[in-house]
Scaffold this active site. Structure first.
Site, PDB file in Angstrom:
ATOM      1  N   CYS A 146       3.199   8.901   0.982  1.00  0.00           N
ATOM      2  CA  CYS A 146       3.753   8.027   2.008  1.00  0.00           C
ATOM      3  C   CYS A 146       4.109   6.700   1.329  1.00  0.00           C
ATOM      4  O   CYS A 146       3.242   5.958   0.870  1.00  0.00           O
ATOM      5  CB  CYS A 146       2.694   7.832   3.097  1.00  0.00           C
ATOM      6  SG  CYS A 146       3.261   6.792   4.431  1.00  0.00           S
TER       7      CYS A 146
ATOM      8  N   CYS B 166       6.806  -6.205   7.812  1.00  0.00           N
ATOM      9  CA  CYS B 166       7.902  -5.577   8.559  1.00  0.00           C
ATOM     10  C   CYS B 166       8.291  -6.515   9.687  1.00  0.00           C
ATOM     11  O   CYS B 166       7.419  -7.046  10.378  1.00  0.00           O
ATOM     12  CB  CYS B 166       7.432  -4.243   9.133  1.00  0.00           C
ATOM     13  SG  CYS B 166       8.715  -3.403  10.086  1.00  0.00           S
TER      14      CYS B 166
ATOM     15  N   GLU C 253       0.816  -1.216   0.000  1.00  0.00           N
ATOM     16  CA  GLU C 253       0.000   0.000   0.000  1.00  0.00           C
ATOM     17  C   GLU C 253       0.853   1.271   0.000  1.00  0.00           C
ATOM     18  O   GLU C 253       1.945   1.288   0.550  1.00  0.00           O
ATOM     19  CB  GLU C 253      -0.910   0.022   1.240  1.00  0.00           C
ATOM     20  CG  GLU C 253      -1.967  -1.070   1.195  1.00  0.00           C
ATOM     21  CD  GLU C 253      -3.015  -0.959   2.298  1.00  0.00           C
ATOM     22  OE1 GLU C 253      -4.191  -1.163   1.974  1.00  0.00           O
ATOM     23  OE2 GLU C 253      -2.675  -0.682   3.454  1.00  0.00           O
TER      24      GLU C 253
ATOM     25  N   CYS D  62      -1.205   6.411   9.850  1.00  0.00           N
ATOM     26  CA  CYS D  62       0.040   5.792  10.332  1.00  0.00           C
ATOM     27  C   CYS D  62      -0.249   4.473  11.015  1.00  0.00           C
ATOM     28  O   CYS D  62      -1.092   4.404  11.903  1.00  0.00           O
ATOM     29  CB  CYS D  62       0.704   6.643  11.403  1.00  0.00           C
ATOM     30  SG  CYS D  62       1.258   8.206  10.854  1.00  0.00           S
TER      31      CYS D  62
ATOM     32  N   CYS E  59       6.488  -3.786  16.024  1.00  0.00           N
ATOM     33  CA  CYS E  59       6.094  -2.917  17.141  1.00  0.00           C
ATOM     34  C   CYS E  59       4.674  -3.299  17.568  1.00  0.00           C
ATOM     35  O   CYS E  59       3.824  -3.588  16.721  1.00  0.00           O
ATOM     36  CB  CYS E  59       6.132  -1.465  16.706  1.00  0.00           C
ATOM     37  SG  CYS E  59       7.749  -0.988  16.075  1.00  0.00           S
TER      38      CYS E  59
ATOM     39  N   CYS F  86       1.478  -1.469  16.001  1.00  0.00           N
ATOM     40  CA  CYS F  86       1.424  -1.225  14.548  1.00  0.00           C
ATOM     41  C   CYS F  86       0.797  -2.403  13.804  1.00  0.00           C
ATOM     42  O   CYS F  86       1.197  -3.550  13.989  1.00  0.00           O
ATOM     43  CB  CYS F  86       2.830  -0.971  14.016  1.00  0.00           C
ATOM     44  SG  CYS F  86       2.919  -0.844  12.228  1.00  0.00           S
TER      45      CYS F  86
HETATM   46  N1  SAH Z   1       8.719   1.717  10.013  1.00  0.00           N
HETATM   47  C1  SAH Z   1       9.046   3.069  10.153  1.00  0.00           C
HETATM   48  C2  SAH Z   1       8.166   3.995   9.353  1.00  0.00           C
HETATM   49  C3  SAH Z   1       6.702   3.673   9.192  1.00  0.00           C
HETATM   50  S1  SAH Z   1       5.544   3.975  10.420  1.00  0.00           S
HETATM   51  C4  SAH Z   1       9.004   3.467  11.603  1.00  0.00           C
HETATM   52  O1  SAH Z   1       8.496   2.709  12.398  1.00  0.00           O
HETATM   53  O2  SAH Z   1       9.495   4.550  11.909  1.00  0.00           O
HETATM   54  C5  SAH Z   1       5.319   5.726  10.610  1.00  0.00           C
HETATM   55  C6  SAH Z   1       5.048   6.116  12.073  1.00  0.00           C
HETATM   56  O3  SAH Z   1       3.768   5.641  12.527  1.00  0.00           O
HETATM   57  C7  SAH Z   1       6.070   5.516  13.023  1.00  0.00           C
HETATM   58  O4  SAH Z   1       6.492   6.485  13.950  1.00  0.00           O
HETATM   59  C8  SAH Z   1       5.275   4.435  13.706  1.00  0.00           C
HETATM   60  O5  SAH Z   1       5.816   4.090  14.944  1.00  0.00           O
HETATM   61  C9  SAH Z   1       3.905   5.058  13.798  1.00  0.00           C
HETATM   62  N2  SAH Z   1       2.817   4.099  14.018  1.00  0.00           N
HETATM   63  C10 SAH Z   1       2.789   2.776  13.821  1.00  0.00           C
HETATM   64  N3  SAH Z   1       1.576   2.267  14.128  1.00  0.00           N
HETATM   65  C11 SAH Z   1       0.811   3.296  14.543  1.00  0.00           C
HETATM   66  C12 SAH Z   1      -0.557   3.434  14.935  1.00  0.00           C
HETATM   67  N4  SAH Z   1      -1.369   2.381  14.982  1.00  0.00           N
HETATM   68  N5  SAH Z   1      -1.002   4.653  15.257  1.00  0.00           N
HETATM   69  C13 SAH Z   1      -0.201   5.736  15.171  1.00  0.00           C
HETATM   70  N6  SAH Z   1       1.080   5.684  14.769  1.00  0.00           N
HETATM   71  C14 SAH Z   1       1.597   4.479  14.460  1.00  0.00           C
HETATM   72 FE1  SF4 Z   2       7.582  -1.807  11.288  1.00  0.00          FE
HETATM   73 FE2  SF4 Z   2       5.279  -0.743  12.041  1.00  0.00          FE
HETATM   74 FE3  SF4 Z   2       7.335  -0.814  13.745  1.00  0.00          FE
HETATM   75 FE4  SF4 Z   2       7.421   0.845  11.627  1.00  0.00          FE
HETATM   76  S1  SF4 Z   2       5.977   0.949  13.340  1.00  0.00           S
HETATM   77  S2  SF4 Z   2       9.046  -0.503  12.337  1.00  0.00           S
HETATM   78  S3  SF4 Z   2       6.304  -0.403  10.094  1.00  0.00           S
HETATM   79  S4  SF4 Z   2       6.231  -2.603  12.887  1.00  0.00           S
END
Ligand code: SAH
Ligand code: SF4
Length: 346
Positions: free
Chosen positions: A102, A109, A89, A338, A113, A116
């Site tokens: 974006c 990934c 996406e 995000c 986290c 996420c």
């Molecule tokens: N993987 C990279 C970039 C993609 S995510 C990273 O983690 O930095 C972009 C941002 O959205 C990151 O700061 C991530 O931690 C945050 N993010 C992930 N899941 C989220 C959610 N459910 N709600 C809000 N922000 C989120």
């Molecule tokens: Fe991966 Fe989501 Fe963590 Fe970014 S926030 S590093 S996309 S698991």
């Protein structure tokens, strides 16, 4: 070979190998990146036999859009199909004069986290350079196609914040960004590109030195205890190592600040005490804090911090002299915000 996967040097070498004059490479580069040509047929000033040969051996394909969703706030989400059948996406976010894309760097990934949605998907593979560049070419086509004659919309900013950890696919991401920044092509300034990392420390310095783009760091907690629970990568590179790398990020200045991303999770990382700890942690770094209200997804065990708590947290930071912004969620109704991206077809 898909030509959009080649750096400028490799591109020039390819044409040398074809015994074509140097300026031919420049001409084709121009067709692809300035004029948006997606086939050799459209390159009308090339000799017919060169077009035929390129056609036979190479392509300028972008991924295919298989689903397009429009949010009621104007955000657009695209599901793209890759040659091998995988999908990924990308999200286009209009905001005043700006159109931000974006871009994804991986299918799935492996950082995983806890908050996420992308992390819940099985990691499939890294995206190739041409698949990263292809997202930008595709978005540009869409903007041009949808703009009326007097309101042509252009792509102004790129954020590597889609699916995946860009530093787990550094070579392809770096090559793609070099193509996007090339002065004879799309010519994106490094000031209009932001790369977000979960904190793969060894690549932070390299990124600053080699690419010079804006850096965003997913911090989400000011100490190892909480960050370790939210982000497994903290066991590999802890808060101190991460902050030290940020302190030394090449080119960071008051004019070019590092963005610290901080997702607001009710009762987990949103207390005023932690805001104070955060302010002390990043003191002296040219940075700003971006508070991101957590975007929910089905099956997650978190709750978004209430607005008043986000304000209180922001106020503590402000009073400590930290520049702070609260990111307004975009495209939530189509799961384009995000951390809501996932590439399942259903
Ligand atoms: N993987 C990279 C970039 C993609 S995510 C990273 O983690 O930095 C972009 C941002 O959205 C990151 O700061 C991530 O931690 C945050 N993010 C992930 N899941 C989220 C959610 N459910 N709600 C809000 N922000 C989120
Ligand atoms: Fe991966 Fe989501 Fe963590 Fe970014 S926030 S590093 S996309 S698991």
């Amino acid at each position: 070979m898909n030509l959009t996967g080649l750096t400028k040097n490799a591109f020039v070498t390819l044409f040398e190998g074809m015994r074509a004059p140097k300026w031919r490479a420049a001409q084709v580069w121009n067709w692809i990146y300035k004029n948006g040509a997606d086939s050799f047929d459209k390159m009308t000033n090339l000799p017919a036999e060169m077009r035929a040969r390129l056609q036979e051996e190479h392509s300028v394909q972008t991924p295919k859009i298989v689903r397009h969703e429009l949010s009621n706030d104007g955000t657009e989400k695209f599901l793209m199909l890759m040659e091998d059948g995988n999908t990924v996406e990308m999200v286009l976010i209009p905001e005043g004069d700006r159109n931000t894309l974006c871009v994804s760097s991986q299918i799935g990934c492996c950082v995983k986290c806890a908050f996420c949605y992308t992390g819940t998907q099985a990691f499939e593979r890294n995206l190739e350079t041409h698949e990263i560049v292809g997202q930008v070419l595709l978005a540009r086509q869409c903007l041009h196609d949808s703009g009326s004659l007097n309101s042509k919309r252009t792509l102004t900013n790129i954020v590597m914040m889609g699916m995946g950890e860009p530093f787990h696919n550094y070579e392809n991401v770096a090559n793609a960004l070099r193509v996007l920044m090339d002065q004879d092509g799309l010519a994106f300034s490094k000031r209009r590109i932001t790369l977000s990392t979960s904190g793969v420390v060894p690549f932070i310095k390299r990124c600053g030195e080699e690419l010079g783009v804006n850096l965003a760091v997913s911090l989400h907690a000011p100490n190892d205890e909480i960050r370790g629970k939210l982000m497994p990568i903290n066991k590999q590179y802890n808060v101190k190592q991460l902050i030290d790398a940020c302190r030394e990020y090449p080119n960071a200045s008051d004019a070019r600040r590092i963005t610290f991303e901080y997702v607001m999770l009710k009762g987990v990382n949103d207390s005023e005490k932690l805001a104070k700890e955060l302010a002390a942690l990043i003191e002296g770094i040219p940075g700003k804090v971006n508070l991101i209200p957590w975007n929910p997804w089905e099956g997650a065990h978190f709750v978004t911090s209430p607005e008043e708590q986000i304000d209180r947290f922001a106020n503590v930071l402000s009073r400590a002299g930290v520049t702070v912004m609260v990111r307004s969620p975009r495209g939530q109704d189509i799961s384009a915000a995000c951390g809501q991206l996932k590439s399942a077809m259903t």
